[in-house]
Design a protein around this motif. Structure first.
Motif, PDB file in Angstrom:
ATOM      1  N   ASN A 281       0.795  -1.224   0.000  1.00 20.21           N
ATOM      2  CA  ASN A 281       0.000   0.000   0.000  1.00 20.21           C
ATOM      3  C   ASN A 281       0.830   1.278   0.000  1.00 20.21           C
ATOM      4  N   ALA A 282       1.982   1.260   0.601  1.00 19.10           N
ATOM      5  CA  ALA A 282       2.789   2.479   0.671  1.00 19.10           C
ATOM      6  C   ALA A 282       3.094   3.017  -0.727  1.00 19.10           C
ATOM      7  N   CYS A 283       3.320   2.148  -1.665  1.00 22.06           N
ATOM      8  CA  CYS A 283       3.636   2.571  -3.036  1.00 22.06           C
ATOM      9  C   CYS A 283       2.473   2.388  -4.006  1.00 22.06           C
ATOM     10  N   HIS A 284       1.567   1.466  -3.710  1.00 21.73           N
ATOM     11  CA  HIS A 284       0.543   1.098  -4.689  1.00 21.73           C
ATOM     12  C   HIS A 284      -0.888   1.256  -4.191  1.00 21.73           C
ATOM     13  N   MET A 285      -1.145   2.159  -3.264  1.00 23.53           N
ATOM     14  CA  MET A 285      -2.497   2.341  -2.742  1.00 23.53           C
ATOM     15  C   MET A 285      -3.473   2.646  -3.881  1.00 23.53           C
ATOM     16  N   GLY A 286      -4.562   1.916  -3.900  1.00 26.27           N
ATOM     17  CA  GLY A 286      -5.581   2.124  -4.920  1.00 26.27           C
ATOM     18  C   GLY A 286      -5.147   1.757  -6.326  1.00 26.27           C
ATOM     19  N   GLY A 287      -4.097   0.943  -6.431  1.00 29.42           N
ATOM     20  CA  GLY A 287      -3.619   0.527  -7.744  1.00 29.42           C
ATOM     21  C   GLY A 287      -2.706   1.537  -8.409  1.00 29.42           C
ATOM     22  N   LYS A 288      -2.344   2.572  -7.691  1.00 33.08           N
ATOM     23  CA  LYS A 288      -1.462   3.610  -8.234  1.00 33.08           C
ATOM     24  C   LYS A 288      -0.009   3.201  -8.058  1.00 33.08           C
ATOM     25  N   ASN A 289       0.899   4.091  -8.406  1.00 36.11           N
ATOM     26  CA  ASN A 289       2.330   3.884  -8.215  1.00 36.11           C
ATOM     27  C   ASN A 289       2.939   5.238  -7.865  1.00 36.11           C
ATOM     28  N   VAL A 290       3.334   5.410  -6.599  1.00 38.63           N
ATOM     29  CA  VAL A 290       3.846   6.712  -6.173  1.00 38.63           C
ATOM     30  C   VAL A 290       5.283   6.954  -6.622  1.00 38.63           C
ATOM     31  N   ILE A 291       6.004   5.911  -6.985  1.00 41.57           N
ATOM     32  CA  ILE A 291       7.395   6.044  -7.425  1.00 41.57           C
ATOM     33  C   ILE A 291       7.456   6.347  -8.924  1.00 41.57           C
TER      34      ILE A 291
ATOM     35  N   SER B 204       4.725   7.003 -11.618  1.00 41.07           N
ATOM     36  CA  SER B 204       3.281   7.191 -11.773  1.00 41.07           C
ATOM     37  C   SER B 204       2.704   6.594 -13.054  1.00 41.07           C
ATOM     38  N   ASN B 205       3.519   6.399 -14.069  1.00 44.36           N
ATOM     39  CA  ASN B 205       3.001   5.829 -15.312  1.00 44.36           C
ATOM     40  C   ASN B 205       2.896   4.303 -15.266  1.00 44.36           C
ATOM     41  N   LYS B 206       3.450   3.680 -14.254  1.00 45.38           N
ATOM     42  CA  LYS B 206       3.421   2.213 -14.143  1.00 45.38           C
ATOM     43  C   LYS B 206       2.487   1.804 -12.993  1.00 45.38           C
ATOM     44  N   THR B 207       1.191   1.926 -13.256  1.00 41.17           N
ATOM     45  CA  THR B 207       0.193   1.609 -12.242  1.00 41.17           C
ATOM     46  C   THR B 207      -0.092   0.106 -12.235  1.00 41.17           C
ATOM     47  N   LEU B 208      -1.030  -0.271 -11.402  1.00 38.21           N
ATOM     48  CA  LEU B 208      -1.463  -1.667 -11.361  1.00 38.21           C
ATOM     49  C   LEU B 208      -2.749  -1.871 -12.154  1.00 38.21           C
ATOM     50  N   SER B 209      -3.007  -0.959 -13.087  1.00 36.16           N
ATOM     51  CA  SER B 209      -4.154  -1.153 -13.979  1.00 36.16           C
ATOM     52  C   SER B 209      -3.863  -2.323 -14.903  1.00 36.16           C
TER      53      SER B 209
ATOM     54  N   SER C 266      -7.037  -9.759  -9.603  1.00 34.62           N
ATOM     55  CA  SER C 266      -8.471  -9.571  -9.436  1.00 34.62           C
ATOM     56  C   SER C 266      -8.845  -8.090  -9.455  1.00 34.62           C
ATOM     57  N   LYS C 267      -8.109  -7.292  -8.716  1.00 29.37           N
ATOM     58  CA  LYS C 267      -8.377  -5.847  -8.667  1.00 29.37           C
ATOM     59  C   LYS C 267      -8.140  -5.193 -10.022  1.00 29.37           C
ATOM     60  N   ALA C 268      -7.084  -5.591 -10.711  1.00 26.18           N
ATOM     61  CA  ALA C 268      -6.785  -5.029 -12.032  1.00 26.18           C
ATOM     62  C   ALA C 268      -7.906  -5.374 -13.009  1.00 26.18           C
ATOM     63  N   GLU C 269      -8.395  -6.589 -12.934  1.00 27.08           N
ATOM     64  CA  GLU C 269      -9.479  -7.023 -13.810  1.00 27.08           C
ATOM     65  C   GLU C 269     -10.745  -6.183 -13.576  1.00 27.08           C
ATOM     66  N   LYS C 270     -10.965  -5.794 -12.320  1.00 29.32           N
ATOM     67  CA  LYS C 270     -12.166  -5.024 -11.963  1.00 29.32           C
ATOM     68  C   LYS C 270     -11.951  -3.520 -12.088  1.00 29.32           C
ATOM     69  N   GLY C 271     -10.726  -3.111 -12.399  1.00 30.46           N
ATOM     70  CA  GLY C 271     -10.429  -1.688 -12.567  1.00 30.46           C
ATOM     71  C   GLY C 271     -10.125  -0.945 -11.295  1.00 30.46           C
ATOM     72  N   TRP C 272      -9.683  -1.635 -10.280  1.00 26.69           N
ATOM     73  CA  TRP C 272      -9.356  -1.046  -8.985  1.00 26.69           C
ATOM     74  C   TRP C 272     -10.517  -0.222  -8.503  1.00 26.69           C
TER      75      TRP C 272
END
Length: 115
Positions: free
Chosen positions: A41-51, A53-58, A109-115
């Protein structure tokens, strides 16, 4: 005729033992959510990427940046979690194989559902 039937019966039994579904298909997304909350979560909360930003978990980004994602999403995610890459640390030795399996199932699972 009986020998032929016995041959096919044995052949199907052997194939059933040899050809198994991937181990990661058994990952538990609910447990993976807990692993994710504690470790990712520290780096990928909500499927994002704080380090980076263009490499999300979408799903689109995972397919773009993870080798083999389109063929087997959970295996590709597990490889990334296990070995790390660039700014992402490797979690091999910090998470058990079961935890990696579960968090991979959660992320897929989250990526499939769109976070």
């Amino acid at each position: 005729m009986k020998k032929l039937f016995a041959f096919f019966l044995v052949a199907f039994a052997v194939l059933g033992l040899v050809i198994q579904s991937p181990a990661l298909a058994d990952g538990d997304p609910a447990s993976g959510g807990q692993v994710f909350a504690a470790n990712c979560n520290a780096c990928h909360m909500g499927g994002k990427n704080v380090i980076m930003s263009n490499k999300t978990l979408s799903k689109a980004d995972l397919a773009k940046y993870l080798k083999g994602f389109s063929e087997d999403a959970q295996t590709a995610i597990a490889y990334q979690v296990t070995n790390g890459k660039n700014a992402m640390p490797a979690f091999k030795g910090r998470l058990s194989p079961k935890q990696i399996e579960d968090v991979s199932a959660y992320v897929a699972s989250k990526a499939e559902k769109g976070w």
